[in-house]
Scaffold this active site. Structure first.
Site, PDB file in Angstrom:
ATOM      1  N   LYS A  14       4.977 -10.911   5.994  1.00 44.18           N
ATOM      2  CA  LYS A  14       5.981 -10.957   4.926  1.00 44.18           C
ATOM      3  C   LYS A  14       6.840  -9.692   4.921  1.00 44.18           C
ATOM      4  CE  LYS A  14       2.870 -11.458   1.658  1.00 44.18           C
ATOM      5  NZ  LYS A  14       1.583 -11.564   2.370  1.00 44.18           N
ATOM      6  N   ARG A 135      -3.805   2.815   4.909  1.00 46.17           N
ATOM      7  CA  ARG A 135      -4.048   1.995   3.716  1.00 46.17           C
ATOM      8  C   ARG A 135      -5.522   1.640   3.599  1.00 46.17           C
ATOM      9  NH1 ARG A 135       0.307  -2.835   3.078  1.00 46.17           N
ATOM     10  NH2 ARG A 135      -1.487  -3.745   2.006  1.00 46.17           N
ATOM     11  N   ARG A 147      -9.348 -10.210   0.352  1.00 50.41           N
ATOM     12  CA  ARG A 147      -7.920 -10.487   0.129  1.00 50.41           C
ATOM     13  C   ARG A 147      -7.568 -11.909   0.576  1.00 50.41           C
ATOM     14  NH1 ARG A 147      -5.495  -5.579   3.280  1.00 50.41           N
ATOM     15  NH2 ARG A 147      -3.473  -6.514   2.854  1.00 50.41           N
TER      16      ARG A 147
HETATM   17  P1  B4P Z   1       2.685  -7.859   7.061  1.00 47.62           P
HETATM   18  O1  B4P Z   1       2.076  -9.184   7.299  1.00 47.62           O
HETATM   19  O2  B4P Z   1       4.162  -7.718   7.128  1.00 47.62           O
HETATM   20  O3  B4P Z   1       2.076  -7.413   5.710  1.00 47.62           O
HETATM   21  P2  B4P Z   1       2.257  -8.186   4.332  1.00 47.62           P
HETATM   22  O4  B4P Z   1       1.918  -9.630   4.473  1.00 47.62           O
HETATM   23  O5  B4P Z   1       3.599  -7.850   3.807  1.00 47.62           O
HETATM   24  O6  B4P Z   1       1.239  -7.411   3.471  1.00 47.62           O
HETATM   25  P3  B4P Z   1       0.090  -7.724   2.448  1.00 47.62           P
HETATM   26  O7  B4P Z   1       0.131  -9.108   1.910  1.00 47.62           O
HETATM   27  O8  B4P Z   1      -1.142  -7.295   3.120  1.00 47.62           O
HETATM   28  O9  B4P Z   1       0.316  -6.628   1.352  1.00 47.62           O
HETATM   29  P4  B4P Z   1       1.091  -6.446   0.003  1.00 47.62           P
HETATM   30  O10 B4P Z   1       1.731  -5.130   0.153  1.00 47.62           O
HETATM   31  O11 B4P Z   1       1.971  -7.584  -0.386  1.00 47.62           O
HETATM   32  O12 B4P Z   1       2.130  -6.893   8.125  1.00 47.62           O
HETATM   33  C1  B4P Z   1       0.774  -6.845   8.525  1.00 47.62           C
HETATM   34  C2  B4P Z   1       0.666  -6.218   9.916  1.00 47.62           C
HETATM   35  O13 B4P Z   1       0.950  -7.227  10.884  1.00 47.62           O
HETATM   36  C3  B4P Z   1       1.646  -5.092  10.202  1.00 47.62           C
HETATM   37  O14 B4P Z   1       0.978  -4.086  10.910  1.00 47.62           O
HETATM   38  C4  B4P Z   1       2.708  -5.733  11.082  1.00 47.62           C
HETATM   39  O15 B4P Z   1       3.314  -4.816  11.966  1.00 47.62           O
HETATM   40  C5  B4P Z   1       1.911  -6.764  11.828  1.00 47.62           C
HETATM   41  N1  B4P Z   1       2.690  -7.922  12.237  1.00 47.62           N
HETATM   42  C6  B4P Z   1       3.604  -8.576  11.479  1.00 47.62           C
HETATM   43  N2  B4P Z   1       4.105  -9.632  12.174  1.00 47.62           N
HETATM   44  C7  B4P Z   1       3.460  -9.654  13.384  1.00 47.62           C
HETATM   45  C8  B4P Z   1       3.524 -10.500  14.544  1.00 47.62           C
HETATM   46  N3  B4P Z   1       4.354 -11.550  14.609  1.00 47.62           N
HETATM   47  N4  B4P Z   1       2.704 -10.245  15.575  1.00 47.62           N
HETATM   48  C9  B4P Z   1       1.863  -9.193  15.528  1.00 47.62           C
HETATM   49  N5  B4P Z   1       1.768  -8.333  14.485  1.00 47.62           N
HETATM   50  C10 B4P Z   1       2.548  -8.560  13.416  1.00 47.62           C
HETATM   51  O16 B4P Z   1      -0.091  -6.407  -1.097  1.00 47.62           O
HETATM   52  C11 B4P Z   1      -1.103  -5.401  -1.101  1.00 47.62           C
HETATM   53  C12 B4P Z   1      -1.921  -5.482  -2.408  1.00 47.62           C
HETATM   54  O17 B4P Z   1      -1.049  -5.210  -3.549  1.00 47.62           O
HETATM   55  C13 B4P Z   1      -2.533  -6.832  -2.774  1.00 47.62           C
HETATM   56  O18 B4P Z   1      -3.789  -7.028  -2.128  1.00 47.62           O
HETATM   57  C14 B4P Z   1      -2.656  -6.725  -4.308  1.00 47.62           C
HETATM   58  O19 B4P Z   1      -3.775  -5.959  -4.702  1.00 47.62           O
HETATM   59  C15 B4P Z   1      -1.412  -5.977  -4.708  1.00 47.62           C
HETATM   60  N6  B4P Z   1      -0.289  -6.865  -5.073  1.00 47.62           N
HETATM   61  C16 B4P Z   1       0.910  -6.945  -4.411  1.00 47.62           C
HETATM   62  N7  B4P Z   1       1.701  -7.854  -4.997  1.00 47.62           N
HETATM   63  C17 B4P Z   1       1.000  -8.378  -6.037  1.00 47.62           C
HETATM   64  C18 B4P Z   1       1.293  -9.401  -7.000  1.00 47.62           C
HETATM   65  N8  B4P Z   1       2.464 -10.065  -7.006  1.00 47.62           N
HETATM   66  N9  B4P Z   1       0.342  -9.715  -7.931  1.00 47.62           N
HETATM   67  C19 B4P Z   1      -0.817  -9.072  -7.947  1.00 47.62           C
HETATM   68  N10 B4P Z   1      -1.157  -8.092  -7.057  1.00 47.62           N
HETATM   69  C20 B4P Z   1      -0.262  -7.749  -6.098  1.00 47.62           C
END
Ligand code: B4P
Length: 191
Positions: A14, A135, A147
């Site tokens: 995302k 993190r 998660r």
């Molecule tokens: P991403 O996949 O981009 O990470 P994300 O989904 O945005 O993050 P996530 O859901 O974990 O965290 P968030 O901050 O929203 O990247 C992951 C990795 O994969 C990276 O290293 C990237 O480089 C790699 N990658 C991406 N695409 C790739 C591909 N095609 N091939 C290979 N590698 C790839 O949330 C964190 C915490 O915040 C939650 O657990 C919760 O506690 C809290 N939180 C956030 N929003 C909330 C809400 N609305 N309500 C309640 N709690 C919330």
């Protein structure tokens, strides 16, 4: 306005894809995860409270994240559209977002793009990021597993919310970052 909910389990890509879509479509990127982490870095009361949930892989309470998003909507009066990354994560958040977009901007969500990625790939990506990001929630396999369980239990029902409005589009999130970006742009350009 073009208002996108970018959806998917933790590690689905995302944040990675939201940054690229923001450039491509000149949108304002709102990531609740990023906002919470910047509050934590600044050691605010909100950030320190949120840390207790994030470190365990639990969701931060709805009222906290809804309030954060509402103030960001107010801070961006000239936005052409928004990309919501990691929000909404519950149906209560989705309802609040609909109410705020209607009341503050006289607009609505255009589409939910949901990235679909296999569980083993999610774990691989998050553990990989944990080695470089520092993190806490990316470095412990039991927190990552929690998660993903929280996503399946509490967050995936948000799909039904947008599906019932005819706004849900599934996008294959496996493959290279460029391939996935092309699929997302294709879904948006076909709207
Ligand atoms: P991403 O996949 O981009 O990470 P994300 O989904 O945005 O993050 P996530 O859901 O974990 O965290 P968030 O901050 O929203 O990247 C992951 C990795 O994969 C990276 O290293 C990237 O480089 C790699 N990658 C991406 N695409 C790739 C591909 N095609 N091939 C290979 N590698 C790839 O949330 C964190 C915490 O915040 C939650 O657990 C919760 O506690 C809290 N939180 C956030 N929003 C909330 C809400 N609305 N309500 C309640 N709690 C919330």
């Amino acid at each position: 306005m073009l208002n996108i909910v970018l959806f998917g389990p933790p590690g689905a890509g995302k944040g990675t894809q939201a940054a690229k879509l923001t450039d491509q479509y000149s949108l304002v990127h709102l990531s609740t995860g990023d906002i919470l982490r910047s509050e934590l870095a600044a050691q605010t009361k909100l950030g320190l409270e949120a840390k207790r949930y994030m470190d365990r892989g639990e969701l931060v309470p709805d009222e906290v994240v809804i309030g954060m998003i509402e103030s960001k909507l107010d801070q961006n009066p000239d936005a052409k559209g928004f990309i919501f990354d990691g929000f909404p994560r519950t149906q209560a958040q989705a309802r609040a977002l609909d109410r705020s977009l209607s009341a503050k901007k006289n607009t609505a969500i255009t589409v939910m793009l949901a990235l679909e990625v296999e569980k083993q790939e999610l774990i691989k990506r998050l553990m990989g990021r944990g080695k470089i990001s520092g993190r806490a929630d990316d470095q412990d396999i039991s927190v990552i597993e929690n998660r993903i369980s929280v996503y399946n239990r509490e967050t995936s029902p948000v799909i039904d919310y947008y599906d019932s409005q005819g706004k849900f589009r599934a996008v294959n999130g496996m493959g290279s970052i460029g391939e996935i970006f092309d699929r997302l742009c294709g879904a948006i350009d076909n709207l």
